[in-house]
Design an enzyme around this catalytic site. Structure first.
Site, PDB file in Angstrom:
ATOM      1  N   GLY A  21       0.900  -1.279  -0.068  1.00 41.39           N
ATOM      2  CA  GLY A  21      -0.043  -0.025   0.044  1.00 41.39           C
ATOM      3  C   GLY A  21       0.641   1.160  -0.064  1.00 41.39           C
ATOM      4  N   GLY A  22       2.018   1.031  -0.009  1.00 35.92           N
ATOM      5  CA  GLY A  22       2.868   2.279   0.102  1.00 35.92           C
ATOM      6  C   GLY A  22       3.309   3.339  -0.989  1.00 35.92           C
ATOM      7  CB  SER A  23       4.461   3.451  -3.867  1.00 32.69           C
ATOM      8  OG  SER A  23       5.012   2.124  -4.332  1.00 32.69           O
ATOM      9  CG  ASP A  71      10.888  -9.016   2.262  1.00 31.96           C
ATOM     10  OD1 ASP A  71       9.955  -9.184   1.437  1.00 31.96           O
ATOM     11  OD2 ASP A  71      12.224  -9.205   1.944  1.00 31.96           O
ATOM     12  CB  SER A 150      -1.662  -8.660 -14.419  1.00 31.32           C
ATOM     13  OG  SER A 150      -1.125  -8.008 -15.342  1.00 31.32           O
ATOM     14  CE1 TYR A 163       3.606  -8.986 -11.916  1.00 32.13           C
ATOM     15  CE2 TYR A 163       3.037  -9.111 -14.325  1.00 32.13           C
ATOM     16  CZ  TYR A 163       2.704  -8.418 -13.060  1.00 32.13           C
ATOM     17  OH  TYR A 163       2.086  -7.552 -12.787  1.00 32.13           O
ATOM     18  CB  ALA A 166       3.155 -15.155  -9.951  1.00 28.10           C
ATOM     19  CE  LYS A 167       0.659  -9.798 -10.437  1.00 30.11           C
ATOM     20  NZ  LYS A 167      -0.019  -9.642  -9.271  1.00 30.11           N
TER      21      LYS A 167
HETATM   22  N1  LIG Z   1       0.752  -0.878 -12.899  1.00 27.71           N
HETATM   23  C1  LIG Z   1       0.293  -1.874 -13.973  1.00 27.71           C
HETATM   24  O1  LIG Z   1       0.352  -1.687 -15.185  1.00 27.71           O
HETATM   25  C2  LIG Z   1      -0.256  -3.149 -13.546  1.00 27.71           C
HETATM   26  C3  LIG Z   1      -0.945  -3.993 -14.575  1.00 27.71           C
HETATM   27  C4  LIG Z   1      -1.467  -5.274 -14.164  1.00 27.71           C
HETATM   28  C5  LIG Z   1      -1.086  -5.552 -12.920  1.00 27.71           C
HETATM   29  N2  LIG Z   1      -0.699  -4.819 -12.084  1.00 27.71           N
HETATM   30  C6  LIG Z   1      -0.875  -5.209 -10.518  1.00 27.71           C
HETATM   31  O2  LIG Z   1      -1.301  -4.418  -9.535  1.00 27.71           O
HETATM   32  C7  LIG Z   1      -0.569  -4.353  -8.366  1.00 27.71           C
HETATM   33  C8  LIG Z   1       0.143  -3.035  -8.053  1.00 27.71           C
HETATM   34  O3  LIG Z   1       0.763  -2.671  -9.227  1.00 27.71           O
HETATM   35  P1  LIG Z   1       1.596  -1.453  -9.108  1.00 27.71           P
HETATM   36  O4  LIG Z   1       1.896  -1.087 -10.513  1.00 27.71           O
HETATM   37  O5  LIG Z   1       0.982  -0.609  -8.223  1.00 27.71           O
HETATM   38  O6  LIG Z   1       3.047  -1.974  -8.388  1.00 27.71           O
HETATM   39  P2  LIG Z   1       4.461  -1.160  -7.820  1.00 27.71           P
HETATM   40  O7  LIG Z   1       5.566  -2.102  -8.112  1.00 27.71           O
HETATM   41  O8  LIG Z   1       4.519   0.247  -8.160  1.00 27.71           O
HETATM   42  O9  LIG Z   1       4.019  -0.939  -6.201  1.00 27.71           O
HETATM   43  C9  LIG Z   1       4.006  -2.364  -5.615  1.00 27.71           C
HETATM   44  C10 LIG Z   1       3.963  -1.913  -3.965  1.00 27.71           C
HETATM   45  O10 LIG Z   1       4.377  -3.367  -3.375  1.00 27.71           O
HETATM   46  C11 LIG Z   1       5.537  -3.094  -2.711  1.00 27.71           C
HETATM   47  N3  LIG Z   1       6.275  -4.413  -2.376  1.00 27.71           N
HETATM   48  C12 LIG Z   1       7.153  -4.704  -3.548  1.00 27.71           C
HETATM   49  N4  LIG Z   1       7.639  -5.867  -2.984  1.00 27.71           N
HETATM   50  C13 LIG Z   1       7.426  -6.053  -1.812  1.00 27.71           C
HETATM   51  C14 LIG Z   1       7.737  -7.022  -0.626  1.00 27.71           C
HETATM   52  N5  LIG Z   1       8.381  -7.991  -0.913  1.00 27.71           N
HETATM   53  N6  LIG Z   1       7.267  -6.835   0.689  1.00 27.71           N
HETATM   54  C15 LIG Z   1       6.349  -5.724   0.939  1.00 27.71           C
HETATM   55  N7  LIG Z   1       5.989  -4.960   0.056  1.00 27.71           N
HETATM   56  C16 LIG Z   1       6.363  -4.986  -1.331  1.00 27.71           C
HETATM   57  C17 LIG Z   1       6.045  -1.996  -3.323  1.00 27.71           C
HETATM   58  O11 LIG Z   1       7.036  -1.250  -2.300  1.00 27.71           O
HETATM   59  C18 LIG Z   1       5.055  -1.255  -3.745  1.00 27.71           C
HETATM   60  O12 LIG Z   1       4.747  -0.031  -2.874  1.00 27.71           O
HETATM   61  C19 LIG Z   1       0.452  -5.607  -8.488  1.00 27.71           C
HETATM   62  O13 LIG Z   1      -0.381  -6.957  -7.952  1.00 27.71           O
HETATM   63  C20 LIG Z   1       0.548  -5.595 -10.018  1.00 27.71           C
HETATM   64  O14 LIG Z   1       0.854  -6.989 -10.526  1.00 27.71           O
HETATM   65  C21 LIG Z   1      -0.320  -3.558 -12.321  1.00 27.71           C
END
Ligand SMILES: NC(=O)c1ccc[n+]([C@@H]2O[C@H](COP(=O)([O-])OP(=O)(O)OC[C@H]3O[C@@H](n4cnc5c(N)ncnc54)[C@H](O)[C@@H]3O)[C@@H](O)[C@H]2O)c1
Length: 256
Positions: A21-23, A71, A150, A163, A166-167
């Site tokens: 949830g941080g970013s 983590d 995804s 990836y 996993a998805k």
């Molecule tokens: N952005 C896209 O285009 C997109 C597309 C399809 C699916 N998704 C899915 O949506 C979700 C969010 O994507 P996003 O783009 O915001 O990702 P992101 O990488 O911007 O953010 C992911 C967050 O998870 C945290 N994180 C990563 N590894 C971690 C760990 N080991 N322990 C704790 N926290 C951890 C990161 O610090 C970050 O805050 C993901 O499941 C991603 O697969 C994103």
């Protein structure tokens, strides 16, 4: 045009846990739940971004979100984070399994270690967090789990075999958990985002050409942002979707 904010009144005071949830999308989801008046905890490995988010939301919300540094690759830390969230908020009613890391790694480069690492960061914690949170949801009389998958696994993308695996597995996990937890009034659904243009995605992977190419493919001729995921996630968390479980919701502007 900004995406309008939805209001789901049953989410007020709900105890909600968001991973990652941080970013990115996760931060938009945390803010979305805070805007509902929910009591929110989130787990993230990125302390700087997470503390910044808490600081920003504390200004506008009566209850600031609780940041739990952990983590999620470490399963003991996952279990501890669930306990910490429940201790802080009471019986959890909503879990959003959002954290992931979409590293690119072509077929030739994948090793046993990198494969396991990808499953640890993109898949394994979703199961163990759900397992740890389910007793708290039973205590609450039910709940809703939203898993982030995804559309990437449906696009034959060459550079992401681990990836994509996993998805795809998250959809199977969602259906199995729904089958088990429905008897406890716990619903489990998945969201499959398309290309969501976040700062991180632009920094690491998304060229202007890639963004233009996806817009061309989509029915909707604009880029989707994290805000496009908030309403659908709130809907799945809310009792407004109370008849819905074991389903996948695709939010991709019509790319598929
Ligand atoms: N952005 C896209 O285009 C997109 C597309 C399809 C699916 N998704 C899915 O949506 C979700 C969010 O994507 P996003 O783009 O915001 O990702 P992101 O990488 O911007 O953010 C992911 C967050 O998870 C945290 N994180 C990563 N590894 C971690 C760990 N080991 N322990 C704790 N926290 C951890 C990161 O610090 C970050 O805050 C993901 O499941 C991603 O697969 C994103």
């Amino acid at each position: 045009m900004p995406v309008p904010k939805a209001q789901f009144h049953d989410l007020k005071d709900r105890a909600v846990l968001v991973t990652g949830g941080g970013s990115g999308i996760g931060a938009a989801l945390v803010e979305g739940f805070v805007d509902q008046g929910a009591r929110v905890a989130f787990v993230d490995i990125d302390e700087r971004a997470s503390l910044d988010l808490v600081e920003r939301l504390a200004i506008k919300a009566s209850t600031a979100p609780v940041y739990i540094p952990a983590d999620l690759r470490d399963i003991e830390a996952v279990k501890k984070a669930a306990q910490t969230a429940a201790a802080a908020l009471g019986a959890l009613h909503v879990l959003v399994n959002n954290a992931a890391r979409d590293d690119r790694e072509p077929l030739e480069s994948v090793t046993e270690e990198s494969w396991d690492e990808s499953q640890a960061v993109n898949l394994r914690h979703l199961f163990f967090m759900s397992q740890a949170v389910a007793p708290h949801m039973r205590e609450a009389g039910g709940g809703s789990i939203v898993n982030f998958s995804s559309i990437a696994y449906l696009l034959n993308m060459a550079e992401i075999p681990a990836y994509a695996t996993a998805k795809a597995a998250i959809v199977g996990l969602t259906k199995s958990l729904a089958g088990k937890l429905g008897q406890d009034n716990i619903r489990v659904n998945a969201i499959l985002p398309g290309m969501i243009v976040t700062e991180r995605q632009k920094r690491l992977w998304l060229s202007d050409a890639a963004i233009a190419g996806m817009q061309e493919r989509q029915c909707l001729k604009r880029s989707l942002t994290a805000d496009d995921l908030v309403g659908p996630c709130l809907f799945l968390a809310s009792a407004c979707s109370s008849g819905m479980t074991a389903q996948t919701m695709i939010i991709d502007g019509g790319a598929l």
